[in-house]
Design an enzyme around this catalytic site. Sequence first.
Site, mmCIF file in Angstrom:
data_model
loop_
_atom_site.group_PDB
_atom_site.id
_atom_site.type_symbol
_atom_site.label_atom_id
_atom_site.label_comp_id
_atom_site.label_asym_id
_atom_site.label_seq_id
_atom_site.Cartn_x
_atom_site.Cartn_y
_atom_site.Cartn_z
ATOM 1 N N HIS A 90 -4.143 10.056 2.596
ATOM 2 C CA HIS A 90 -4.195 8.537 2.819
ATOM 3 C C HIS A 90 -2.723 8.170 3.254
ATOM 4 O O HIS A 90 -2.248 7.086 3.038
ATOM 5 C CB HIS A 90 -4.692 7.771 2.098
ATOM 6 C CG HIS A 90 -5.239 6.281 2.341
ATOM 7 N ND1 HIS A 90 -5.529 5.971 3.532
ATOM 8 C CD2 HIS A 90 -5.156 5.310 1.578
ATOM 9 C CE1 HIS A 90 -5.983 4.731 3.754
ATOM 10 N NE2 HIS A 90 -5.682 4.136 2.292
ATOM 11 N N HIS A 136 -7.026 5.406 -5.234
ATOM 12 C CA HIS A 136 -5.602 4.859 -5.114
ATOM 13 C C HIS A 136 -5.329 3.302 -5.462
ATOM 14 O O HIS A 136 -6.220 2.692 -5.859
ATOM 15 C CB HIS A 136 -5.349 5.195 -3.740
ATOM 16 C CG HIS A 136 -6.151 4.321 -2.675
ATOM 17 N ND1 HIS A 136 -7.242 4.288 -2.416
ATOM 18 C CD2 HIS A 136 -5.464 3.232 -1.760
ATOM 19 C CE1 HIS A 136 -7.777 3.510 -1.483
ATOM 20 N NE2 HIS A 136 -6.809 3.014 -1.159
ATOM 21 N N ASP A 175 -7.242 -3.618 -2.729
ATOM 22 C CA ASP A 175 -8.671 -3.939 -2.357
ATOM 23 C C ASP A 175 -9.813 -2.842 -3.228
ATOM 24 O O ASP A 175 -10.958 -2.965 -3.115
ATOM 25 C CB ASP A 175 -9.023 -3.816 -0.722
ATOM 26 C CG ASP A 175 -8.644 -2.319 -0.217
ATOM 27 O OD1 ASP A 175 -7.501 -2.144 -0.376
ATOM 28 O OD2 ASP A 175 -9.518 -1.989 0.382
ATOM 29 N N HIS A 176 -9.002 -1.908 -3.916
ATOM 30 C CA HIS A 176 -9.849 -0.817 -4.728
ATOM 31 C C HIS A 176 -9.801 -1.172 -6.075
ATOM 32 O O HIS A 176 -10.383 -0.409 -6.993
ATOM 33 C CB HIS A 176 -9.344 0.539 -4.333
ATOM 34 C CG HIS A 176 -9.657 0.811 -3.025
ATOM 35 N ND1 HIS A 176 -10.740 1.798 -2.512
ATOM 36 C CD2 HIS A 176 -9.072 0.669 -1.811
ATOM 37 C CE1 HIS A 176 -10.749 1.873 -1.410
ATOM 38 N NE2 HIS A 176 -9.828 1.207 -0.740
ATOM 39 N N HIS A 211 -4.200 0.704 -3.769
ATOM 40 C CA HIS A 211 -4.342 -0.313 -2.737
ATOM 41 C C HIS A 211 -5.381 -1.611 -3.499
ATOM 42 O O HIS A 211 -6.277 -1.200 -4.052
ATOM 43 C CB HIS A 211 -5.015 0.148 -1.472
ATOM 44 C CG HIS A 211 -4.167 0.537 -0.406
ATOM 45 N ND1 HIS A 211 -4.523 1.413 0.642
ATOM 46 C CD2 HIS A 211 -2.813 0.064 0.066
ATOM 47 C CE1 HIS A 211 -3.531 1.461 1.545
ATOM 48 N NE2 HIS A 211 -2.430 0.736 1.179
#
Length: 298
Positions: free
Chosen positions: A154, A64, A68-69, A66
């Site tokens: 999520h 996804h 932080d990914h 976000h």
Amino acid sequence: MEKEFKVTILGTGTPVPLIDRMGCSILIETPQTILLLDCGRGTAQRIYQTDSGVQNIHNIFLTHLHYDHCIGIPDLWLTGWLNGRDIPVHVYGPPGTAEMIANIQAAYKVDVHIRRDLDEKLPVNGSLITGHDIPNDYSQEFGELKLETFPVDHSPVPHARGYLITYQDKKVVVSGDTKFMPEMSNIAKHADILIHEVSAPNAIRQRSHSIGRNKTHTEAVIDHHTSPDEAAKIFSAAMPRLAVYYHIVGGPGSEEEIMSTTRNNYAGKFILPEDLTTLSIGDQIVVRDPSGKILMTI
């Protein structure tokens, strides 16, 4: 004859900028193929600590969007090029991936121009990066390795997905970020490895209280992740050869909370790994710590 199928948990962390737990990233390797699932903070550094080489990574799949990914993508793309990669990087993910990657390429156009045209004269193809929006029911084959996506919950994040990787007769499932999803146990039924995100609700609440975070926001974070007792239910129903935690959401005391709760609710094999833990998957699963020491053989 069995060929080595190896998974390296490069990063086990979250947006919290911890040195010992970098952002989410998982390296999938066979003798012919290298794939990267997610590319969080510190991914290039973690790959640099392995034998794989940042220049050898050119297929990245995102769970996804976000940050932080995916915040490690510019670093991995450009550092790999600087280290000898002479082919483009391809990034696959949910809707919005193609636009994000186009903007990343635009953001670094000055540096690319300098290194490609004026200074080092690095190979043109290595300077290219492309983004691909793929659906939640996507599949792609890389020789004997097959990658498939499946939708996860999520919410309110749209189009989040997990990954199912099969190689020869071996099966690895990666949950991505998701709240408790009972159907995960069917997807991961008798998997060799199930890699699942986890949160530690008590540790999250204690940390949030200590920094004065809004309680409503704290409960929202807890709500769209999976607690260790919920993960234990999935493990118990799926019965993988080995369950592995990553994306460890919490604070001080989270590891103890996760381990004790899981042990009390799940009788099978599981680990809460360090960054750079490797899993070699064959007739046996061999788990090694970052130094290469064998921790477990199943």
